[in-house]
Design a protein around this motif. Structure first.
Motif, PDB file in Angstrom:
ATOM      1  N   ALA A   1     -23.069 -77.768  81.546  1.00 17.05           N
ATOM      2  CA  ALA A   1     -22.945 -77.471  82.971  1.00 17.05           C
ATOM      3  C   ALA A   1     -22.377 -76.087  83.228  1.00 17.05           C
ATOM      4  CB  ALA A   1     -22.099 -78.537  83.675  1.00 17.05           C
ATOM      5  N   PHE A   2     -22.617 -75.138  82.304  1.00 17.98           N
ATOM      6  CA  PHE A   2     -22.235 -73.729  82.518  1.00 17.98           C
ATOM      7  C   PHE A   2     -23.436 -73.031  83.157  1.00 17.98           C
ATOM      8  CE2 PHE A   2     -19.375 -74.095  78.524  1.00 17.98           C
ATOM      9  CZ  PHE A   2     -18.383 -74.699  79.272  1.00 17.98           C
ATOM     10  N   PHE A   3     -23.675 -73.335  84.427  1.00 18.52           N
ATOM     11  CA  PHE A   3     -24.923 -72.896  85.051  1.00 18.52           C
ATOM     12  C   PHE A   3     -24.948 -71.390  85.313  1.00 18.52           C
ATOM     13  CE2 PHE A   3     -24.499 -77.402  86.380  1.00 18.52           C
ATOM     14  CZ  PHE A   3     -25.584 -77.876  85.662  1.00 18.52           C
ATOM     15  N   LYS A   4     -23.799 -70.808  85.598  1.00 17.39           N
ATOM     16  CA  LYS A   4     -23.763 -69.358  85.821  1.00 17.39           C
ATOM     17  C   LYS A   4     -24.205 -68.610  84.555  1.00 17.39           C
ATOM     18  CE  LYS A   4     -20.727 -65.564  87.168  1.00 17.39           C
ATOM     19  NZ  LYS A   4     -19.339 -65.176  87.562  1.00 17.39           N
ATOM     20  N   LYS A   5     -23.663 -69.053  83.407  1.00 20.03           N
ATOM     21  CA  LYS A   5     -24.049 -68.424  82.137  1.00 20.03           C
ATOM     22  C   LYS A   5     -25.506 -68.733  81.807  1.00 20.03           C
ATOM     23  CE  LYS A   5     -20.093 -66.574  81.313  1.00 20.03           C
ATOM     24  NZ  LYS A   5     -19.949 -65.092  81.368  1.00 20.03           N
ATOM     25  N   ALA A   6     -25.946 -69.933  82.123  1.00 23.54           N
ATOM     26  CA  ALA A   6     -27.339 -70.288  81.858  1.00 23.54           C
ATOM     27  C   ALA A   6     -28.281 -69.382  82.648  1.00 23.54           C
ATOM     28  CB  ALA A   6     -27.586 -71.753  82.211  1.00 23.54           C
ATOM     29  N   LEU A   7     -27.917 -69.088  83.909  1.00 24.38           N
ATOM     30  CA  LEU A   7     -28.738 -68.190  84.709  1.00 24.38           C
ATOM     31  C   LEU A   7     -28.745 -66.781  84.134  1.00 24.38           C
ATOM     32  CD1 LEU A   7     -27.817 -69.383  88.317  1.00 24.38           C
ATOM     33  CD2 LEU A   7     -30.058 -69.496  87.220  1.00 24.38           C
ATOM     34  N   GLU A   8     -27.593 -66.319  83.639  1.00 19.93           N
ATOM     35  CA  GLU A   8     -27.547 -65.003  83.001  1.00 19.93           C
ATOM     36  C   GLU A   8     -28.498 -64.940  81.799  1.00 19.93           C
ATOM     37  OE1 GLU A   8     -23.592 -64.076  81.878  1.00 19.93           O
ATOM     38  OE2 GLU A   8     -22.820 -63.922  83.929  1.00 19.93           O
ATOM     39  N   ILE A   9     -28.516 -66.022  81.024  1.00 18.51           N
ATOM     40  CA  ILE A   9     -29.339 -66.032  79.817  1.00 18.51           C
ATOM     41  C   ILE A   9     -30.819 -66.042  80.170  1.00 18.51           C
ATOM     42  CG2 ILE A   9     -29.932 -67.361  77.752  1.00 18.51           C
ATOM     43  CD1 ILE A   9     -26.982 -68.333  77.738  1.00 18.51           C
ATOM     44  N   VAL A  10     -31.209 -66.852  81.183  1.00 18.87           N
ATOM     45  CA  VAL A  10     -32.633 -66.899  81.527  1.00 18.87           C
ATOM     46  C   VAL A  10     -33.093 -65.580  82.139  1.00 18.87           C
ATOM     47  CG1 VAL A  10     -32.649 -69.407  81.777  1.00 18.87           C
ATOM     48  CG2 VAL A  10     -32.197 -67.985  83.788  1.00 18.87           C
ATOM     49  N   VAL A  11     -32.198 -64.894  82.857  1.00 17.74           N
ATOM     50  CA  VAL A  11     -32.553 -63.561  83.360  1.00 17.74           C
ATOM     51  C   VAL A  11     -32.771 -62.604  82.189  1.00 17.74           C
ATOM     52  CG1 VAL A  11     -31.696 -61.550  84.621  1.00 17.74           C
ATOM     53  CG2 VAL A  11     -31.439 -63.831  85.598  1.00 17.74           C
ATOM     54  N   CYS A  12     -31.915 -62.711  81.177  1.00 14.13           N
ATOM     55  CA  CYS A  12     -32.068 -61.888  79.980  1.00 14.13           C
ATOM     56  C   CYS A  12     -33.404 -62.191  79.292  1.00 14.13           C
ATOM     57  CB  CYS A  12     -30.907 -62.140  79.024  1.00 14.13           C
ATOM     58  SG  CYS A  12     -30.997 -61.217  77.474  1.00 14.13           S
ATOM     59  N   MET A  13     -33.766 -63.458  79.236  1.00 17.53           N
ATOM     60  CA  MET A  13     -35.034 -63.834  78.611  1.00 17.53           C
ATOM     61  C   MET A  13     -36.201 -63.185  79.346  1.00 17.53           C
ATOM     62  SD  MET A  13     -34.275 -67.896  77.846  1.00 17.53           S
ATOM     63  CE  MET A  13     -35.742 -68.197  76.880  1.00 17.53           C
ATOM     64  N   GLU A  14     -36.158 -63.233  80.679  1.00 17.58           N
ATOM     65  CA  GLU A  14     -37.246 -62.646  81.454  1.00 17.58           C
ATOM     66  C   GLU A  14     -37.286 -61.131  81.289  1.00 17.58           C
ATOM     67  OE1 GLU A  14     -36.298 -64.162  85.276  1.00 17.58           O
ATOM     68  OE2 GLU A  14     -37.306 -66.095  84.938  1.00 17.58           O
ATOM     69  N   GLU A  15     -36.104 -60.510  81.144  1.00 13.35           N
ATOM     70  CA  GLU A  15     -36.051 -59.064  80.934  1.00 13.35           C
ATOM     71  C   GLU A  15     -36.745 -58.660  79.642  1.00 13.35           C
ATOM     72  OE1 GLU A  15     -34.510 -56.168  82.407  1.00 13.35           O
ATOM     73  OE2 GLU A  15     -34.811 -57.414  84.170  1.00 13.35           O
ATOM     74  N   TYR A  16     -36.682 -59.504  78.630  1.00 10.91           N
ATOM     75  CA  TYR A  16     -37.299 -59.207  77.332  1.00 10.91           C
ATOM     76  C   TYR A  16     -38.662 -59.849  77.172  1.00 10.91           C
ATOM     77  CZ  TYR A  16     -33.105 -56.914  75.574  1.00 10.91           C
ATOM     78  OH  TYR A  16     -32.059 -56.038  75.375  1.00 10.91           O
ATOM     79  N   GLY A  17     -39.241 -60.298  78.286  1.00 12.69           N
ATOM     80  CA  GLY A  17     -40.600 -60.825  78.250  1.00 12.69           C
ATOM     81  C   GLY A  17     -40.710 -62.198  77.626  1.00 12.69           C
ATOM     82  N   ILE A  18     -39.614 -62.969  77.633  1.00 10.08           N
ATOM     83  CA  ILE A  18     -39.614 -64.320  77.060  1.00 10.08           C
ATOM     84  C   ILE A  18     -39.678 -65.333  78.198  1.00 10.08           C
ATOM     85  CG2 ILE A  18     -38.343 -65.965  75.640  1.00 10.08           C
ATOM     86  CD1 ILE A  18     -36.954 -63.529  74.338  1.00 10.08           C
ATOM     87  N   SER A  19     -40.603 -66.253  78.157  1.00 11.61           N
ATOM     88  CA  SER A  19     -40.758 -67.255  79.214  1.00 11.61           C
ATOM     89  C   SER A  19     -39.811 -68.420  78.961  1.00 11.61           C
ATOM     90  CB  SER A  19     -42.201 -67.765  79.268  1.00 11.61           C
ATOM     91  OG  SER A  19     -43.090 -66.705  79.543  1.00 11.61           O
ATOM     92  N   PRO A  20     -38.820 -68.644  79.839  1.00  9.46           N
ATOM     93  CA  PRO A  20     -37.906 -69.782  79.655  1.00  9.46           C
ATOM     94  C   PRO A  20     -38.653 -71.106  79.803  1.00  9.46           C
ATOM     95  CG  PRO A  20     -37.039 -68.164  81.234  1.00  9.46           C
ATOM     96  CD  PRO A  20     -38.469 -67.819  81.010  1.00  9.46           C
ATOM     97  N   ASN A  21     -38.189 -72.101  79.087  1.00  7.78           N
ATOM     98  CA  ASN A  21     -38.808 -73.427  79.116  1.00  7.78           C
ATOM     99  C   ASN A  21     -38.202 -74.235  80.263  1.00  7.78           C
ATOM    100  OD1 ASN A  21     -39.909 -75.926  78.636  1.00  7.78           O
ATOM    101  ND2 ASN A  21     -39.480 -75.911  76.439  1.00  7.78           N
ATOM    102  N   LYS A  22     -38.738 -74.035  81.473  1.00  7.89           N
ATOM    103  CA  LYS A  22     -38.187 -74.714  82.649  1.00  7.89           C
ATOM    104  C   LYS A  22     -38.319 -76.233  82.542  1.00  7.89           C
ATOM    105  CE  LYS A  22     -38.576 -71.141  86.197  1.00  7.89           C
ATOM    106  NZ  LYS A  22     -39.058 -70.840  87.571  1.00  7.89           N
ATOM    107  N   THR A  23     -39.395 -76.688  81.921  1.00  4.58           N
ATOM    108  CA  THR A  23     -39.604 -78.140  81.809  1.00  4.58           C
ATOM    109  C   THR A  23     -38.465 -78.786  81.026  1.00  4.58           C
ATOM    110  OG1 THR A  23     -42.001 -77.791  81.828  1.00  4.58           O
ATOM    111  CG2 THR A  23     -41.192 -79.914  81.016  1.00  4.58           C
ATOM    112  N   LYS A  24     -38.059 -78.146  79.933  1.00  5.31           N
ATOM    113  CA  LYS A  24     -36.981 -78.707  79.123  1.00  5.31           C
ATOM    114  C   LYS A  24     -35.665 -78.679  79.883  1.00  5.31           C
ATOM    115  CE  LYS A  24     -34.915 -76.357  75.866  1.00  5.31           C
ATOM    116  NZ  LYS A  24     -34.546 -75.671  74.599  1.00  5.31           N
TER     117      LYS A  24
END
Length: 761
Positions: free
Chosen positions: A676-699
């Motif tokens: 439940a560290f959602f703020k950090k999770a959002l930071e990580i998914v933004v980083c993924m998108e910055e590097y062209g990595i598609s986050p697994n939203k379904t999971k």
């Protein structure tokens, strides 16, 4: 533990500095390596201090006269001691003379036995001759004997008894035997002690280093620089006549530059050749062809051939082979085929043919390096006519085999087999397939998994009288292991020694150990590892890391650590990032995060920075151990290094930049969402998108619904508690918005800035 190195095996393969006791002559000594049996022209000016004291004491005692004509008991005792010393000295002189006579008669075996059984240490002349002749024999036994003499002198602090000639020959013998580190340590110690080794000695070591893996080429450059710097520093250049680099020495160091792809250093050294009266020969330009290939300059290959001809140098078959190999390396099989066909037809206008084949690939000048070194001046003329070859060069088996390798690289297996049949029908015996040709065919068949056909080719080799070598068997062995035919691999390794008389080497055992790991047989892998060591075969870096992988896969991190410690102690092996990462992975697979962090700290202390693989293992270990707090610390470090990479920040105190991969970021995001560290999770998914990595939203949606769908639903919480949860609730609503779940936010109210995840907490 069975894998512990024994003292005897460590001595056998020791690469520690054999000259740990340094000598410092007052002036550098010129040397001669003309013959192992020739008398050394230069005496070592160093004399052992204790020996000088003994001689001085002996001289004083012999010349003194007793003042009292009546000799006392003490005087009698002194005379008795003097008599013993004199007798011992006479015996030593006689023994040395007998040993020297054997050496002059080139009876090296008898001389060795005389030395071995002698109770006293021979003089400098005998020792130097003995080491020289043993080294010159160039056998494994004679090299071991020469090294034992050196070891004895080192232990007695008597290394000054050996002259530069003996040390240089020992270095050459060690280099030829593959003991490159040992040979290098001898040359370095000679330089440190003020000796100037003969050019044939230090260039032989440089050549071996240039062709070695890891840091070998860099060490070759350092050694060459050390020698030339010493030569330039001498006030009297004639002293260094026999140590000055010749063409062979320059070729060795130029080969190191070519292996590194360092064009600027290559050009610098090439320009230094006239200073030492060294002229480029055909081998020099063969190395230039390799440099062009490493520097990705296919446009310059034909120019090198033209430069050779313009310089009046006659190309050799190796020159044409190097050209062909370069075109094959560039996947230009069309040019390679035309080149071979021109050789078959006996044409001498090869330069024109190669130029016509590369009309669409014009020469691109990039700075002075290639312009001055590689291009012949006439290429700038519009009416330039390419030179002709001075003679006809017919393709041999090596030429055909190189083209076959190109076919194999492109997956054209039928062409490989077709060319083998064509080679068999050639009238010229030099074009018939040899063991390299057959090995290439076997490699091609192994590549496509045709193991039965590959075995048939091996049988065919025996039928036509072409003996297979160790490389042939290792390729076939690797094929069996890749196809999970381990029993066939075990039978083949037995056949190597029993039928073919070829003993498996470290590569053979590494392949078999890796195959056993594929079937999760760590016990079998350890058994073959210990069998290899019992046979006196030194494990390589791959041996250790492969065994570590076996224990890591079977969940035995303590054994991984033990193998790693053995690797650290082995002076023949250089521990690299892969080994450190494997040790970290061994702990992380069981969730032993603290042990893994300690290993990472040791890694840093040894000059290695964690990379993506290191962080990925740590993230997996944190997930196994369910320690989300550790995930936050790890993300902060990863985030900081991503910032360095993105902004190009450079600092002496900062870690190197990092480009994260999908595995690392996905694992960290998974841990943060579950915790439940959602703020950090959002930071990580933004980083993924910055590097062209598609986050697994379904999971992430599934995890949120299963674990956090009832968060913040209590209506009985106190206001203080509700206030404390306010920030977490906002982050949760923002994360739900990103997932597309019902939430109380609009995009404009929570949107993160593009670079917000780089901000420091």
């Amino acid at each position: 533990m069975i894998i512990t190195t024994t003292a005897s095996s460590r001595n056998q393969f020791s690469v520690t500095n054999p000259l740990s006791f340094q000598c410092h002559p007052p002036t550098p000594l010129p040397t001669s390596i003309a013959s192992a049996t020739s008398h050394s022209k230069y005496k070592n000016p160093l004399r052992n201090h204790s020996a000088n004291q003994t001689e001085h004491s002996l001289s004083t005692t012999s010349n003194s006269k007793p003042k009292n004509p009546v000799r006392s008991h003490g005087t009698n005792h002194a005379e008795q001691s003097l008599s013993i010393i004199t007798t011992t000295t006479d015996a030593s002189i006689n023994a040395d003379q007998a040993l020297l006579t054997l050496l002059r008669q080139r009876k090296t075996e008898e001389a060795w036995l005389t030395y071995f059984h002698s109770p006293h240490l021979p003089n400098s002349q005998c020792l130097s001759r003995l080491v020289s002749q043993l080294s010159y024999q160039n056998t494994k036994e004679s090299l071991t004997r020469a090294q034992s003499v050196l070891r004895r002198l080192r232990d007695l602090r008597q290394l000054h008894r050996l002259d530069a000639n003996a040390l240089g020959l020992l270095a050459v013998a060690a280099a030829k035997a593959g003991q490159t580190l040992y040979a290098t340590s001898i040359i370095k110690s000679m330089l440190h002690s003020g000796y100037l080794p003969h050019v044939k000695a230090w260039s032989a070591v440089t050549s071996r280093l240039a062709a070695s893996a890891d840091d070998g080429p860099l060490e070759a450059l350092k050694l060459f620089t050390s020698v030339t710097r010493r030569i330039r520093s001498l006030s009297n250049p004639s002293v260094a006549t026999e140590a000055r680099p010749d063409t062979a020495a320059f070729n060795a160091v130029l080969n190191a530059c070519a292996n590194l792809g360092d064009t600027e250093k290559f050009h610098q050294l090439f320009d230094e050749m006239p200073e030492f009266s060294a002229k480029p020969d055909v081998l020099t330009y063969n190395i230039v062809i390799k440099l062009c290939a490493r520097a990705n300059r296919k446009d310059l290959l034909v120019s090198v051939l033209e430069r050779i001809l313009d310089e009046g140098i006659v190309p050799c078959v190796t020159t044409l082979h190097s050209l062909l190999a370069a075109y094959v390396g560039f996947n230009d099989l069309e040019t390679a085929e035309k080149m071979v066909q021109a050789m078959r037809e006996g044409r001498n206008d090869l330069c024109k043919i190669l130029r016509d084949c590369n009309l669409d690939n014009p020469i691109q000048i990039e700075g002075e390096v290639f312009e001055q070194l590689l291009l012949p001046k006439p290429t700038t003329l519009s009416n330039y006519e390419p030179p002709l070859l001075p003679k006809v060069y017919k393709p041999d088996s090596r030429i055909y085999t190189t083209l076959m390798k190109g076919y194999m690289k492109e997956g054209r297996i039928s062409d490989v087999v077709r060319m083998l049949e064509a080679m068999r029908q050639q009238t010229d015996s030099s074009s018939h397939p040899d063991h390299v040709t057959y090995t290439t065919v076997i490699s091609a068949l192994v590549k496509v998994g045709a193991m039965e056909r590959a075995q048939q080719v091996l049988t065919e080799m025996a039928r036509v009288g072409v003996p297979a070598n160790r490389i042939t068997y290792n390729i076939l062995l690797k094929g069996y292991c890749q196809q999970i035919q381990i029993e066939n691999a075990k039978e083949l390794i037995k056949e190597m020694s029993s039928s073919a008389g070829i003993e498996p080497d470290v590569v053979s055992y590494n392949i078999l150990i890796d195959g056993l790991i594929l079937i999760d047989d760590s016990a079998g892998a350890l058994e073959y590892f210990n069998e290899m060591r019992a046979k006196g075969i030194a494990p390589s870096k791959v041996s250790y890391t492969t065994l570590m992988k076996a224990f890591a896969s079977s969940g035995q991190p303590r054994l991984v650590q033990k193998v790693f410690d053995e690797m650290l102690k082995d002076p023949r092996v250089k521990v690299d990032q892969v080994a450190w990462n494997m040790l970290v992975e061994g702990y992380c697979k069981l969730g032993l995060v603290e042990e893994a962090k300690k290993t990472v700290q040791r890694m840093r202390e040894n000059g290695f920075y964690p990379n993506v693989a290191t962080y990925g293992s740590l993230a997996n270990g944190i997930a196994v151990a369910r320690k989300p707090g550790e995930a936050l610390l790890l993300w902060n470090e990863v985030k900081g290094r991503c910032k360095v990479e993105k902004e190009g920040v450079s600092s002496a105190t900062s870690l190197p930049p990092l480009i994260p991969d999908e595995g690392l970021l996905d694992t960290l995001a998974d841990v943060c969402v579950r915790a439940a560290f959602f703020k950090k999770a959002l930071e990580i998914v933004v980083c993924m998108e910055e590097y062209g990595i598609s986050p697994n939203k379904t999971k992430y949606t599934r995890i949120y619904v299963e674990m956090h769908s009832r968060m913040f639903t209590s209506k009985h919480a106190s206001k203080a508690r509700q206030d404390r949860r306010s920030d977490r609730k906002k982050a949760a609503e923002a994360f739900k918005f990103w997932l597309g779940l019902p939430n109380s936010y609009y995009g404009s109210e929570w949107r993160l800035e593009a670079d917000s995840f780089y901000a420091t907490d």
